[in-house]
Design an enzyme around this catalytic site. Structure first.
Site, PDB file in Angstrom:
ATOM      1  N   CYS A   2       0.774  -0.930   0.050  1.00 13.23           N
ATOM      2  CA  CYS A   2      -0.056   0.001  -0.238  1.00 13.23           C
ATOM      3  C   CYS A   2       1.152   0.804   0.026  1.00 13.23           C
ATOM      4  O   CYS A   2       1.491   1.395   0.562  1.00 13.23           O
ATOM      5  CB  CYS A   2      -0.952  -0.240   1.006  1.00 13.23           C
ATOM      6  SG  CYS A   2      -1.782  -1.075   0.900  1.00 13.23           S
ATOM      7  N   ARG A  27       3.410  -0.336  -4.997  1.00 10.83           N
ATOM      8  CA  ARG A  27       3.528  -0.906  -3.708  1.00 10.83           C
ATOM      9  C   ARG A  27       2.279  -1.751  -3.250  1.00 10.83           C
ATOM     10  O   ARG A  27       1.993  -1.996  -2.348  1.00 10.83           O
ATOM     11  CB  ARG A  27       3.230   0.123  -2.384  1.00 10.83           C
ATOM     12  CG  ARG A  27       5.203   1.539  -2.646  1.00 10.83           C
ATOM     13  CD  ARG A  27       4.874   2.541  -1.700  1.00 10.83           C
ATOM     14  NE  ARG A  27       4.786   1.760  -0.071  1.00 10.83           N
ATOM     15  CZ  ARG A  27       5.838   1.123   0.621  1.00 10.83           C
ATOM     16  NH1 ARG A  27       7.180   1.950   0.205  1.00 10.83           N
ATOM     17  NH2 ARG A  27       4.918   0.670   1.655  1.00 10.83           N
ATOM     18  N   TRP A  76      -2.708  -2.392  -1.842  1.00  9.75           N
ATOM     19  CA  TRP A  76      -2.356  -4.169  -1.948  1.00  9.75           C
ATOM     20  C   TRP A  76      -3.377  -4.610  -1.095  1.00  9.75           C
ATOM     21  O   TRP A  76      -2.809  -4.460   0.263  1.00  9.75           O
ATOM     22  CB  TRP A  76      -1.300  -4.679  -1.564  1.00  9.75           C
ATOM     23  CG  TRP A  76      -0.407  -5.873  -2.353  1.00  9.75           C
ATOM     24  CD1 TRP A  76      -0.377  -5.879  -3.722  1.00  9.75           C
ATOM     25  CD2 TRP A  76      -0.486  -6.921  -1.388  1.00  9.75           C
ATOM     26  NE1 TRP A  76       0.311  -7.536  -3.572  1.00  9.75           N
ATOM     27  CE2 TRP A  76      -0.048  -7.628  -2.300  1.00  9.75           C
ATOM     28  CE3 TRP A  76      -0.344  -6.858   0.171  1.00  9.75           C
ATOM     29  CZ2 TRP A  76       0.225  -8.948  -1.955  1.00  9.75           C
ATOM     30  CZ3 TRP A  76      -0.001  -8.191   0.760  1.00  9.75           C
ATOM     31  CH2 TRP A  76      -0.210  -9.334  -0.442  1.00  9.75           C
ATOM     32  N   ASN A 102      -1.070   2.187   5.539  1.00 10.39           N
ATOM     33  CA  ASN A 102      -0.303   0.647   4.872  1.00 10.39           C
ATOM     34  C   ASN A 102      -0.148  -0.095   5.782  1.00 10.39           C
ATOM     35  O   ASN A 102       0.844   0.809   7.369  1.00 10.39           O
ATOM     36  CB  ASN A 102       0.983   1.465   4.331  1.00 10.39           C
ATOM     37  CG  ASN A 102       1.959   0.783   4.054  1.00 10.39           C
ATOM     38  OD1 ASN A 102       3.094   1.167   4.112  1.00 10.39           O
ATOM     39  ND2 ASN A 102       1.395  -0.232   3.857  1.00 10.39           N
ATOM     40  N   GLY A 103      -0.081  -1.356   6.194  1.00 10.09           N
ATOM     41  CA  GLY A 103      -0.215  -1.963   7.432  1.00 10.09           C
ATOM     42  C   GLY A 103      -1.237  -3.275   7.739  1.00 10.09           C
ATOM     43  O   GLY A 103      -2.294  -2.794   6.492  1.00 10.09           O
ATOM     44  N   GLU A 489      16.394 -16.967 -10.452  1.00  7.83           N
ATOM     45  CA  GLU A 489      16.236 -15.715 -10.591  1.00  7.83           C
ATOM     46  C   GLU A 489      16.089 -15.701 -12.041  1.00  7.83           C
ATOM     47  O   GLU A 489      14.792 -14.856 -11.895  1.00  7.83           O
ATOM     48  CB  GLU A 489      17.481 -14.931 -10.549  1.00  7.83           C
ATOM     49  CG  GLU A 489      17.690 -13.365 -10.895  1.00  7.83           C
ATOM     50  CD  GLU A 489      16.245 -12.806  -9.720  1.00  7.83           C
ATOM     51  OE1 GLU A 489      15.612 -13.801  -9.026  1.00  7.83           O
ATOM     52  OE2 GLU A 489      16.023 -11.693 -10.419  1.00  7.83           O
ATOM     53  N   LYS A 493      11.964 -14.548 -12.520  1.00  7.11           N
ATOM     54  CA  LYS A 493      11.383 -13.338 -13.351  1.00  7.11           C
ATOM     55  C   LYS A 493      10.412 -13.468 -14.088  1.00  7.11           C
ATOM     56  O   LYS A 493       9.483 -12.673 -14.125  1.00  7.11           O
ATOM     57  CB  LYS A 493      13.121 -12.919 -14.409  1.00  7.11           C
ATOM     58  CG  LYS A 493      14.419 -11.931 -14.103  1.00  7.11           C
ATOM     59  CD  LYS A 493      13.528 -10.511 -13.230  1.00  7.11           C
ATOM     60  CE  LYS A 493      12.762 -10.704 -11.899  1.00  7.11           C
ATOM     61  NZ  LYS A 493      13.383 -10.615 -10.758  1.00  7.11           N
ATOM     62  N   GLU A 496       7.171 -14.062 -13.124  1.00  2.00           N
ATOM     63  CA  GLU A 496       6.267 -13.233 -12.272  1.00  2.00           C
ATOM     64  C   GLU A 496       6.204 -12.029 -12.800  1.00  2.00           C
ATOM     65  O   GLU A 496       4.770 -11.461 -12.592  1.00  2.00           O
ATOM     66  CB  GLU A 496       7.191 -12.189 -11.191  1.00  2.00           C
ATOM     67  CG  GLU A 496       8.130 -11.590 -11.330  1.00  2.00           C
ATOM     68  CD  GLU A 496       9.606 -10.845 -10.488  1.00  2.00           C
ATOM     69  OE1 GLU A 496       8.848 -10.480  -8.896  1.00  2.00           O
ATOM     70  OE2 GLU A 496      10.515 -10.970 -10.381  1.00  2.00           O
ATOM     71  N   HIS A 512      17.288 -35.960 -11.312  1.00  2.00           N
ATOM     72  CA  HIS A 512      16.441 -36.276 -10.163  1.00  2.00           C
ATOM     73  C   HIS A 512      15.033 -36.138 -10.031  1.00  2.00           C
ATOM     74  O   HIS A 512      14.567 -35.651  -9.271  1.00  2.00           O
ATOM     75  CB  HIS A 512      17.717 -35.790  -9.263  1.00  2.00           C
ATOM     76  CG  HIS A 512      18.724 -37.057  -9.276  1.00  2.00           C
ATOM     77  ND1 HIS A 512      18.934 -37.856  -8.719  1.00  2.00           N
ATOM     78  CD2 HIS A 512      19.745 -35.390  -9.321  1.00  2.00           C
ATOM     79  CE1 HIS A 512      20.359 -37.945  -8.624  1.00  2.00           C
ATOM     80  NE2 HIS A 512      20.669 -36.742  -9.142  1.00  2.00           N
ATOM     81  N   LYS A 611       5.957  -4.029  -4.719  1.00  2.00           N
ATOM     82  CA  LYS A 611       7.335  -3.798  -5.124  1.00  2.00           C
ATOM     83  C   LYS A 611       8.445  -4.209  -3.061  1.00  2.00           C
ATOM     84  O   LYS A 611       8.596  -4.647  -3.097  1.00  2.00           O
ATOM     85  CB  LYS A 611       7.770  -2.758  -5.176  1.00  2.00           C
ATOM     86  CG  LYS A 611       8.918  -2.530  -5.251  1.00  2.00           C
ATOM     87  CD  LYS A 611       9.737  -2.785  -6.688  1.00  2.00           C
ATOM     88  CE  LYS A 611      10.972  -2.228  -6.515  1.00  2.00           C
ATOM     89  NZ  LYS A 611      12.203  -3.294  -7.200  1.00  2.00           N
TER      90      LYS A 611
HETATM   91  C1  F6R Z   1      11.890 -10.231  -7.024  1.00  2.00           C
HETATM   92  C2  F6R Z   1      11.017  -9.253  -6.511  1.00  2.00           C
HETATM   93  C3  F6R Z   1      11.350  -9.527  -4.653  1.00  2.00           C
HETATM   94  C4  F6R Z   1      11.802  -9.046  -3.791  1.00  2.00           C
HETATM   95  C5  F6R Z   1      11.431 -10.156  -2.501  1.00  2.00           C
HETATM   96  C6  F6R Z   1      12.484  -9.256  -1.921  1.00  2.00           C
HETATM   97  O1  F6R Z   1      11.923  -9.578  -8.433  1.00  2.00           O
HETATM   98  O2  F6R Z   1      10.615  -7.934  -6.483  1.00  2.00           O
HETATM   99  O3  F6R Z   1      11.151 -10.930  -5.074  1.00  2.00           O
HETATM  100  O4  F6R Z   1      12.788  -9.903  -4.261  1.00  2.00           O
HETATM  101  O5  F6R Z   1      10.152  -9.135  -2.725  1.00  2.00           O
HETATM  102  O6  F6R Z   1      11.852  -7.625  -1.721  1.00  2.00           O
HETATM  103  P1  F6R Z   1      13.129  -7.243  -0.375  1.00  2.00           P
HETATM  104  O7  F6R Z   1      14.633  -7.001  -1.285  1.00  2.00           O
HETATM  105  O8  F6R Z   1      12.929  -4.980  -0.695  1.00  2.00           O
HETATM  106  O9  F6R Z   1      13.643  -7.189   0.028  1.00  2.00           O
END
Ligand code: F6R
Length: 616
Positions: A2, A27, A76, A102-103, A489, A493, A496, A512, A611
């Site tokens: 949020c 957010r 969110w 937010n929370g 990774e 990517k 998501e 395996h 984010k």
């Molecule tokens: C993936 C992504 C998330 C963050 C995760 C941790 O692209 O952005 O998996 O890496 O939510 O976030 P931070 O690094 O802000 O603690």
């Protein structure tokens, strides 16, 4: 999660709040709302399910946007589905108080029950509506001003919050408070701004106050700001920080998406990461946070890395690098698992917490747990002044600049850069890295931005491959050694932002289980640079080939062996095995990006994600 924005001053609040919400949409973006106040019409609220543009569209249908005080929210969802009613701001029963939050209020259920007994009626399923009515109940009962009522109410609340509250009875004031969710206050000339981060007010003022956990602020027009502790009412001297962010950094700069802009920023931000810290000619690699605590690192029996998501993947790369360079045993933990499994933490452990946002709730909780058990905790964060950067004993910023695309890209490579520098420093100090290797790595790291720039030239190739595989329902990513975390990774990517199911695996582990998935429809992306376990990975590619899998291989320029086996190759510049994740990850980012674009997905704001994950 949020985003919250507030304004009080001499300007029209609406455009400031709307623009601010757009900047904070990373957010959360399932619903949005705004409250404005003007003396003639009183409190006016417009809110809707959907994004900030949907809110703007709705407001065009008769919502009067005048007023010099306003609050806004982009959501969110946690409590209650995303719909118009559950969107913020929420009003108290009297209609006099408005709140954005937010929370999560964890004890909202008993509080709600109690308020219902006292005659309160609830219109939404949110915990926030409980909080605003609790504030109202306190205010009525005690006959007190808003600030005091907010303080008393917050002392009854369990959970996390960044809030802004408005009271129609005293319309020259906003009350803000935080615990566990970020909140910045912009201090301008005769005006104040409130926001989850400083981006909504960057063009108006470069003076910001970041509230600490457990603090609240009375923000009144033409009066100095009063900040106090929520618990004991003691006054706090506001610390005004000069912002380092600029407007350009938070705009797309001609790119179609923030994600693409951020992918392309990597050569320059990696340089920013090591600027002033690395000098290959002089054989220096140093960071203040490490130098000041060198003994702690050198005496560490173990390094425990805690992080989530992409940051966790950077931690996995660091595990290989620390063990190789500094010969210190490393464990990499998901912060969310670590905090709940009664982990063994020793006083001579060094815990490294990695987080782009510096606000991730699980990582924050893992840090607190490690501190309680006496470990030294070092933070690797991007966002300056973030909660994690303040909670850790020491740390190093990644200096990647604002990362707005929800999928992490430049955060990952800059985290690896910082962690590599730490490992080099420790390897040198411990003598576990030979002088020659130390200097070679320093030189290589210094020219890595040029190689990253060269790797970005795979853009067209990535586009071409994306067109061929955009409709694949599944995808497998394989890598070995340093490039196993890159496979994870790469898969994350793709998942998501394009919603294609993808798995990352250590290439040899494929036998395996995952090998059963391989047929002529399965794209398998293999990270196969010349260094490392090249011959082994060539054998793995053979195994895929014999089962008709479609092979997309990331190879070192000039490679011929894999080229003969693979359906597609992406050539990247040569570098050392340990530094290769900084290069191999680039075409995988581009590939995911173009697949998502071609599938018509919202690249910067993928569904269900946010984010900054400030709920556990
Ligand atoms: C993936 C992504 C998330 C963050 C995760 C941790 O692209 O952005 O998996 O890496 O939510 O976030 P931070 O690094 O802000 O603690």
């Amino acid at each position: 999660m949020c985003g919250i924005v507030g304004y009080i001053g001499h300007r029209e609040a609406y455009p400031i709040v709307i623009k601010g919400l757009k900047r904070l949409e990373y957010r959360g973006y399932d619903s949005a709302g705004v409250m404005l106040y003007d003396a003639e019409s009183g409190i006016k609220i417009c809110k809707t399910k959907g994004k900030v543009v949907d809110l703007e569209a709705k407001a065009k249908n008769g919502f009067t946007t005048n007023g010099n005080i306003g609050i806004g929210h982009t959501r969110w969802a946690t409590h209650g589905v995303p719909n118009d009613v559950n969107s913020h701001p929420h009003l108290s029963n009297s209609g006099e108080l408005a709140i954005i939050h937010n929370g999560i209020i964890e004890n909202y259920a008993p509080l709600k029950e109690e308020l219902i007994k006292r005659g309160y009626v609830f219109h939404s399923d949110t915990d926030t509506e409980v909080l605003v009515n609790l504030i109202e109940e306190v205010q009525k009962k005690e006959n007190i001003k808003l600030g005091k009522a907010v303080q008393i109410a917050l002392n009854q609340v369990v959970g996390a919050y960044a809030i802004a509250v408005f009271d129609k009875k005293n319309p020259n004031e906003l009350v803000a408070a935080r615990l566990g969710s970020p909140l910045a206050i912009g201090v301008g000339e005769g005006e104040y701004f409130i926001a989850s981060d400083a981006s909504p007010f960057i063009e108006y003022t470069s003076n910001a106050i970041y509230l600490e956990d457990g603090e609240m602020a009375n923000i009144r027009l033409h009066k100095p700001l009063k900040i106090r502790k929520i618990k004991d009412d003691s006054l706090v001297d506001p610390y005004i920080q000069e912002l380092q962010m600029n407007l350009e950094q938070i705009e797309k700069g001609g790119y179609d998406h923030f994600m693409l802009k951020e992918i392309y920023e990597q050569p320059s931000v990696i340089k920013d990461t090591y600027r002033g810290r690395l000098n290959a000619n002089k054989g220096i690699v140093q960071m203040a946070g490490v130098e000041d605590n060198l003994e702690k690192f050198l005496n560490a029996k173990r390094i425990v890395i805690v992080a989530c998501g992409t940051s966790w993947h950077a931690g996995l790369v660091a595990e290989y690098i620390f063990e190789e360079f500094a010969r210190i045993p490393v464990e990499v933990e998901y912060a969310s698992e670590f905090r709940y499994r009664n982990p063994i933490i020793n006083k001579d452990d060094v815990v490294i917490a990695i987080s782009q946002s510096g606000e991730t709730a699980d990582t924050m909780a893992a840090i607190k747990l490690a501190k309680e058990n006496g470990a030294f905790v070092f933070g690797v964060c991007n966002v300056v002044g973030s909660s994690i950067s303040r909670e850790t004993h020491a740390g190093a910023y990644t200096h990647a600049g604002p990362e707005i695309g929800v999928a992490s890209t430049k955060a990952f490579t800059t985290q690896i850069t910082v962690l590599t520098m730490i490992a080099l420093r420790l390897g040198k100090a411990k003598g576990t890295l030979s002088n020659t290797d130390f200097h070679t790595y320093l030189q290589e790291l210094e020219i890595i931005p040029e190689k990253v720039a060269e790797a970005l030239e795979t853009n067209d190739r990535a586009k071409e491959i994306a067109a061929a595989f955009k409709d694949a329902p599944n995808c497998l990513y394989l890598g070995r050694g340093y490039n196993f975390p890159v496979a994870l990774e790469g898969a994350l990517k793709l998942k998501e932002i394009s919603y294609i199911h993808a798995e990352g695996y250590p290439a040899a582990e494929m036998k395996h289980g995952p090998i059963a998935l391989i047929d002529e429809h399965m794209p398998v992306i293999v990270i196969a640079p010349k260094q490392g376990h090249y011959d082994k990975i060539v054998s793995n590619i053979q195994e895929i080939k014999s089962r008709s899998g479609k092979i997309i291989a990331v190879v070192t320029k000039g490679d011929t062996q894999v080229r003969e086996l693979a359906d597609y190759v992406i050539e990247i510049p040569e570098t050392s095995d340990a530094l290769s994740p900084l290069i191999t990850t680039i075409p995988l980012q581009l590939l995911s990006y173009y697949i998502a674009v071609m599938r018509g997905c919202n690249v910067d704001q993928p569904r269900n994600l946010a984010k900054s994950v400030t709920v556990e």
